[in-house]
Design a protein around this motif. Sequence first.
Motif, PDB file in Angstrom:
ATOM      1  N   CYS A  13       0.859  -1.197   0.000  1.00  0.00           N
ATOM      2  CA  CYS A  13       0.000   0.000   0.000  1.00  0.00           C
ATOM      3  C   CYS A  13       0.889   1.238   0.000  1.00  0.00           C
ATOM      4  O   CYS A  13       2.035   1.172   0.432  1.00  0.00           O
ATOM      5  CB  CYS A  13      -0.883   0.031   1.252  1.00  0.00           C
ATOM      6  N   LYS A  16      -0.471   3.385   5.280  1.00  0.00           N
ATOM      7  CA  LYS A  16      -1.364   2.581   6.112  1.00  0.00           C
ATOM      8  C   LYS A  16      -2.533   3.470   6.578  1.00  0.00           C
ATOM      9  O   LYS A  16      -2.317   4.469   7.284  1.00  0.00           O
ATOM     10  CB  LYS A  16      -0.560   2.041   7.305  1.00  0.00           C
ATOM     11  N   CYS A  17      -3.743   3.109   6.211  1.00  0.00           N
ATOM     12  CA  CYS A  17      -4.921   3.899   6.622  1.00  0.00           C
ATOM     13  C   CYS A  17      -5.151   3.745   8.131  1.00  0.00           C
ATOM     14  O   CYS A  17      -4.751   2.739   8.724  1.00  0.00           O
ATOM     15  CB  CYS A  17      -6.160   3.453   5.859  1.00  0.00           C
ATOM     16  N   GLY A  60      -6.018  -7.135  -1.065  1.00  0.00           N
ATOM     17  CA  GLY A  60      -4.793  -6.688  -0.404  1.00  0.00           C
ATOM     18  C   GLY A  60      -5.026  -6.080   0.949  1.00  0.00           C
ATOM     19  O   GLY A  60      -6.020  -6.386   1.599  1.00  0.00           O
ATOM     20  N   THR A  62      -3.152  -3.312  -1.699  1.00  0.00           N
ATOM     21  CA  THR A  62      -3.647  -2.611  -2.878  1.00  0.00           C
ATOM     22  C   THR A  62      -3.088  -3.294  -4.114  1.00  0.00           C
ATOM     23  O   THR A  62      -1.939  -3.036  -4.489  1.00  0.00           O
ATOM     24  CB  THR A  62      -3.193  -1.130  -2.859  1.00  0.00           C
ATOM     25  N   ASN A  95      -7.396   0.983  -5.460  1.00  0.00           N
ATOM     26  CA  ASN A  95      -7.468   2.182  -4.629  1.00  0.00           C
ATOM     27  C   ASN A  95      -7.487   3.397  -5.559  1.00  0.00           C
ATOM     28  O   ASN A  95      -6.666   3.450  -6.491  1.00  0.00           O
ATOM     29  CB  ASN A  95      -6.212   2.204  -3.736  1.00  0.00           C
ATOM     30  N   ARG A 132      -6.937   8.093   4.184  1.00  0.00           N
ATOM     31  CA  ARG A 132      -6.963   7.570   2.827  1.00  0.00           C
ATOM     32  C   ARG A 132      -6.149   8.548   1.990  1.00  0.00           C
ATOM     33  O   ARG A 132      -6.188   9.754   2.209  1.00  0.00           O
ATOM     34  CB  ARG A 132      -8.415   7.521   2.297  1.00  0.00           C
TER      35      ARG A 132
HETATM   36  S1  SF4 Z   1      -5.553   0.904   1.222  1.00  0.00           S
HETATM   37 FE1  SF4 Z   1      -6.734  -0.799   2.116  1.00  0.00          FE
HETATM   38  S2  SF4 Z   1      -5.259  -2.361   2.667  1.00  0.00           S
HETATM   39 FE2  SF4 Z   1      -4.099  -0.474   2.266  1.00  0.00          FE
HETATM   40  S3  SF4 Z   1      -3.834   0.421   4.276  1.00  0.00           S
HETATM   41 FE3  SF4 Z   1      -5.687   1.328   3.393  1.00  0.00          FE
HETATM   42  S4  SF4 Z   1      -7.393   0.023   4.094  1.00  0.00           S
HETATM   43 FE4  SF4 Z   1      -5.457  -1.093   4.438  1.00  0.00          FE
END
Ligand code: SF4
Length: 376
Positions: A13, A16-17, A60, A62, A95, A132
């Motif tokens: 990714c 990290k969200c 994932g 992503t 994403n 995000r």
């Molecule tokens: S994009 Fe999806 S998998 Fe990646 S950190 Fe954010 S929530 Fe988690």
Amino acid sequence: MKPIAIYIHIPFCIHKCSYCDFNSYAGLDHLTMDFCEAIKREIRGVRELEREVASVFFGGGTPTYLKAEQLNSILNEVRDVFPVTKDVEITSESNPANSDMERFEVMRQGGFNRLSIGVQSFDDRILRIAERRHTSEEAMTAIAFARIAGFENLNLDLIFALPEQSLDDWRASLLRVININPEHISTYALSIEEGTRFERMHRNHALHQADEDTELEMYEMAIEQLIKAGYEHYEVSNFCRAGKQARHNLTYWLNDEYLGFGPGAVSYLDGRRWMNEKRPASYIRKVKDGEPLAIQDETLSPAKALSETLILGLRLRGGVSLKSIHDRYSIDPLERYSGLIGNLISEGLAELNGDTLRLTHKGLLFSNDVFIRILP
Ligand code: SF4
């Protein structure tokens, strides 16, 4: 034999969200090439299985963090190793932050026929809080690119009960998604998971999240609005246009067999369930060295498999056939759960029509409580 489903886990990714506890990592760019080689090798390793495949799902992480050509080459490996059904469903999560026209076109040409886009919210303020790395406008652009690239089967993911999200904010997100008219919509309530930034904020009383009543109101609003817009509410958290159920996820809800590839991926075959090594670097090393990948491995007893099939089946709005469970496990669920099923019905949480047990509207609102009671 019933065809199986295949899950491909891409653990990368960009960031990290705040709410994410998936097996996903930011800052591992240096591993992507070795990862692609490793996962293809892992797939080749089950060549002798010879099971037909009805769905392939890249999740994932992503998946679109990788180049489209890399995704296509992993998919080609799957198609080399497994025969696929004529109408195989091939989905990739995406994403909006890694979504561009060329990528989608190359993926579409490579055989992907369904995209699942993680929109989560149409409110930029809330997207920022969730960390995000995209705006609502970028999500709209990603959706438009997907359509132009030829994706006729789109899922959009939305989360509700996000911090500082009001009922009006949620209504606005629902109206936006209805206006976009995707074939499939998933709406999950935010859950605060250990080790996430939201969990740390929650511990420090710094998370302004909807209370339980508001969360339920948001869930009911989603059901009401989406059904009014013509969507079929076919699973606790999932809605679709006629005939557009997520075939891959149905495999899970029917507790049918699947194989998972990649770090942390779970497989379920012949009554055995196992999970791969989770850390990407260790996963790559183990594949290279030919070491076993499973870090958890269990053979399910018929009683445990039965309770899981019952719980998963109750997630479906059509309910679950108790006769088919009886035939499958040679255990009568009505005998095994006679007290519990009777209680769920008398409490108005479930109903029995013929041999089909399903959650009522009240049961939907408290589905997690119902499922906990069924656990062995
Ligand atoms: S994009 Fe999806 S998998 Fe990646 S950190 Fe954010 S929530 Fe988690």
